[in-house]
Structures are given as C-alpha cells and as structure tokens.
Design a protein around this motif. Structure first.
Motif, short mmCIF file in Angstrom:
data_model
loop_
_atom_site.label_atom_id
_atom_site.label_comp_id
_atom_site.label_asym_id
_atom_site.label_seq_id
_atom_site.Cartn_x
_atom_site.Cartn_y
_atom_site.Cartn_z
N CYS A 12 0.83 -1.21 0.00
CA CYS A 12 0.00 0.00 0.00
C CYS A 12 0.86 1.26 0.00
N ILE A 13 1.89 1.28 0.82
CA ILE A 13 2.76 2.45 0.90
C ILE A 13 3.55 2.62 -0.40
N GLY A 14 4.01 1.50 -0.96
CA GLY A 14 4.74 1.56 -2.22
C GLY A 14 3.90 2.11 -3.35
N VAL A 15 2.65 1.67 -3.44
CA VAL A 15 1.76 2.17 -4.49
C VAL A 15 1.53 3.67 -4.32
N PHE A 16 1.41 4.11 -3.07
CA PHE A 16 1.19 5.54 -2.82
C PHE A 16 2.35 6.37 -3.34
N PHE A 17 3.58 5.95 -3.04
CA PHE A 17 4.74 6.76 -3.39
C PHE A 17 5.20 6.56 -4.84
N PHE A 18 5.01 5.37 -5.38
CA PHE A 18 5.57 5.08 -6.70
C PHE A 18 4.53 5.03 -7.82
N VAL A 19 3.25 5.10 -7.48
CA VAL A 19 2.21 5.11 -8.50
C VAL A 19 1.37 6.37 -8.42
N HIS A 20 0.73 6.58 -7.27
CA HIS A 20 -0.19 7.72 -7.15
C HIS A 20 0.54 9.06 -7.06
N THR A 21 1.63 9.12 -6.30
CA THR A 21 2.34 10.39 -6.17
C THR A 21 2.95 10.86 -7.49
N PRO A 22 3.65 10.00 -8.25
CA PRO A 22 4.13 10.46 -9.57
C PRO A 22 2.99 10.90 -10.49
N GLU A 23 1.86 10.23 -10.39
CA GLU A 23 0.72 10.63 -11.21
C GLU A 23 0.24 12.03 -10.83
N MET A 24 0.18 12.33 -9.54
CA MET A 24 -0.24 13.65 -9.10
C MET A 24 0.76 14.72 -9.54
N ILE A 25 2.04 14.40 -9.47
CA ILE A 25 3.07 15.35 -9.92
C ILE A 25 2.91 15.63 -11.41
N GLN A 26 2.66 14.57 -12.19
CA GLN A 26 2.48 14.74 -13.62
C GLN A 26 1.25 15.58 -13.93
N ILE A 27 0.18 15.37 -13.19
CA ILE A 27 -1.05 16.16 -13.39
C ILE A 27 -0.78 17.63 -13.11
#
Length: 343
Positions: free
Chosen positions: A242-257
C-alpha cells in the motif's frame, strides 16, 4: 509480555473458533457475491450503453468493481460496529466476545475468495500481482476464523479492513475510465480523492498498525504461533504494498497532473504582443496572429482605441477614413502611388 485481566476463563473464540458459524457466513457471502456479479453483468448489459462494447475481461472487471464497492461499504460499516461492540482494554486487548469481528472477517473471506476466482477466470493485467495480493490478504482472516484465533490481533485485523475505504474513489475512477470519461470533472475529482483517501487509509493507517502490532500484540500469551506469525508477515507485505503504491504510482501521477496543469496554463496565458508606434502622422500596428487569444484581442483593441481617441481631432481631414475602423491611415496623408495600388 502478554496482558490479561487475571480471569481464568479466556474468550470462547480463544478456546475454539466458531467453525460452523464462520463457514456458514463465508459460504453465504461467497454465494451472494457470485449472484451479485451475475446480476451486475445482466443489468449493465441492459442499462449501460458502453458495456456492450466491452470485452469479456472488461465486463468481468466492471462487475467485480460493483462487488468490491459493496464489500467496501459493508466492511467499513461492520468494522465500525465491531469496534464499538467489543470492550477493549489496555494494549487494544478484547475483553468481551469478538463474535462481531469474526462475522466481518467471514464476509471479507467470502468476498476475497469470490474475487480471486473471477480474476483467475477473467485475467486482468498483472494478474499474478492481484492473485498474490488476495491470497496474502485473506490468509490471516482464514486462519483466525477457521484454525486458531489470535485475540491480541483482533484490533489490527479489524482496522486493516479499513484499507477498503480507498476502494470507493478508486472504483469511481475505474467506472469513468471504462466509459471514456477521462475529460470530465468527476474523473479529476476521483483522482484527487483517491490520493487523499489512499494516503490516510493505506499509508498512515497501516503504518500505525505495524507499530501497534509490535508494541502491543507481540509478544502476547493471547496469541497462538499458528495465527500470529502469518498475521505478522501478511501485515508487513500488505503495508509495504500500500505504501509503495502511494509513493511510486499515485504520487508520480499527481506530480504529472500538476505539471500538465501548469504547462497548459502557461500556454493559455501566452498572448501576442502588439507593437504600437505613434508619431504625428499615423498609427502603425504590427502584424497580429490570425487566431489571437481573447485576452490579446481585448488588450490590443483597447490600446488602439485609447491612442486613436487621444490624437488631435483637427489634424483629420473631411475625407479622413475609408471606414470606421481605428488605426487605418487617413486618405489625406497617403501618397498617390499608394492610392493607385489600392484602386
């Protein structure tokens, strides 16, 4: 050291699990989720226009999202009820019947088994990741309900189910994705809400539960090794996932947005410069792009209007302009050659 209130009798579930009752609840839940899967398929084919164009795997994914949404709502309500129903002592130790917790765990087991079979029959991208996730997630609850109960882990097992909160906005996004609504405001809202809820329920909460597991549940004389160590391993795997998905999937997506948003705004704000050169005779307006922005048009028009109105009125002859647009060179100051070219 384990902690207990000194009574000779442990809770009933600590002496023997409610095997028959738990099997019954799990079986009914499994059957109901399968029935709901089929019902969702039927209703979606009738009332969701895009559903007919889906592949079989996409249809299964759509219907499994309906199941997971219902499961998330049920377990969140159930966890809240169980936490209120059970009496808790120091170190989150249960001091009253944990039957409510076992009931919720049975519902979760029935759902995970149903969803696991759906994934196997209708494979999704990264199928094995989801299969491993479901197995790791269900094993502690299966052992707790059917083999050996870990009383000191009940609090953690209950709260770990609250990670399902993130399923709700995640599924909302999945439904919009399937219907090609990526440009809608609701789609962007689902991304932001997923990020926030995931951060709370699947990063902060698991981190706290790992701490509580080591601080209060280990070691404890109210845990059997048969159930405790699978709990320990599974908790760490799920938390890391869960923590890995937050930092390596969702956070990069938010930065890109955010980057795309700022880039789009930067391009929108770029307007063409209008060079205005004033002298005693005329106005000279530089070339303007064929499709200027509304802001540029408004700015250049206002500037031309202001400069034109500020010019001395007595310098304009009777035949002053060919038309009423400002900024056109007066006929009286044009050369004969220019007039012949225009004619």
């Amino acid at each position: 050291m384990g902690w207990y209130n000194g009574a000779n009798e442990l809770l009933q579930e600590e002496r023997s699990v409610r095997f028959g009752e738990n099997v019954l609840v799990t079986s009914i839940t499994f059957a109901l989720f399968w029935a709901n899967f089929g019902l969702s398929w039927y209703l979606s084919s009738r009332f969701v226009r895009e559903f007919l164009s889906f592949t079989s795997a996409q249809k299964a994914d759509w219907c499994s999202r309906v199941n997971s949404t219902i499961h998330a709502i049920l377990v969140v309500i159930g966890v809240a009820y169980a936490l209120a129903d059970i009496s808790w002592a120091h170190g989150f130790m249960p001091m009253s019947s944990i039957r409510a917790a076992s009931f919720i765990f049975s519902i979760a087991i029935g759902y995970f088994l149903c969803d696991l079979i759906i994934i196997i029959i209708w494979p999704v991208p990264m199928k094995w990741v989801f299969i491993i996730h479901h197995i790791v997630a269900v094993v502690p609850y299966f052992i707790n309900n059917f083999i050996s109960c870990c009383a000191a882990c009940q609090f953690g097992l209950l709260l770990f189910l609250l990670v399902e909160l993130a399923t709700l906005p995640l599924n909302a996004r999945g439904f919009l994705d399937a219907r090609n609504r990526q440009d809608s405001k609701n789609y962007m809202r689902s991304i932001y809400i997923t990020y926030i809820v995931w951060g709370i329920s699947r990063m902060v909460l698991p981190t706290f539960l790992i701490y509580a597991l080591w601080a209060y549940a280990y070691p404890s004389d109210r845990n059997h090794d048969t159930c405790f160590f699978p709990n320990l391993v599974s908790a760490h795997i799920i938390a890391l996932f869960c923590i890995g998905v937050f930092f390596f999937v969702h956070t990069p997506e938010m930065i890109q947005i955010k980057r795309e948003y700022h880039r789009a705004n930067g391009e929108t704000d770029v307007s063409s410069e209008v060079a205005v050169n004033t002298d005693d005779a005329d106005l000279e307006v530089s070339d303007v792009p064929s499709v200027p922005s509304s802001k540029a048009c408004k700015s250049s028009s206002s500037r031309s209007l202001t400069l034109s109105l500020s010019r001395p009125q007595d310098s304009i002859a009777d035949d002053s302009y060919d038309d009423i647009e400002l900024g056109v060179m007066p006929r009286s100051v044009r050369t004969p050659a220019l007039l012949e070219e225009e004619q």
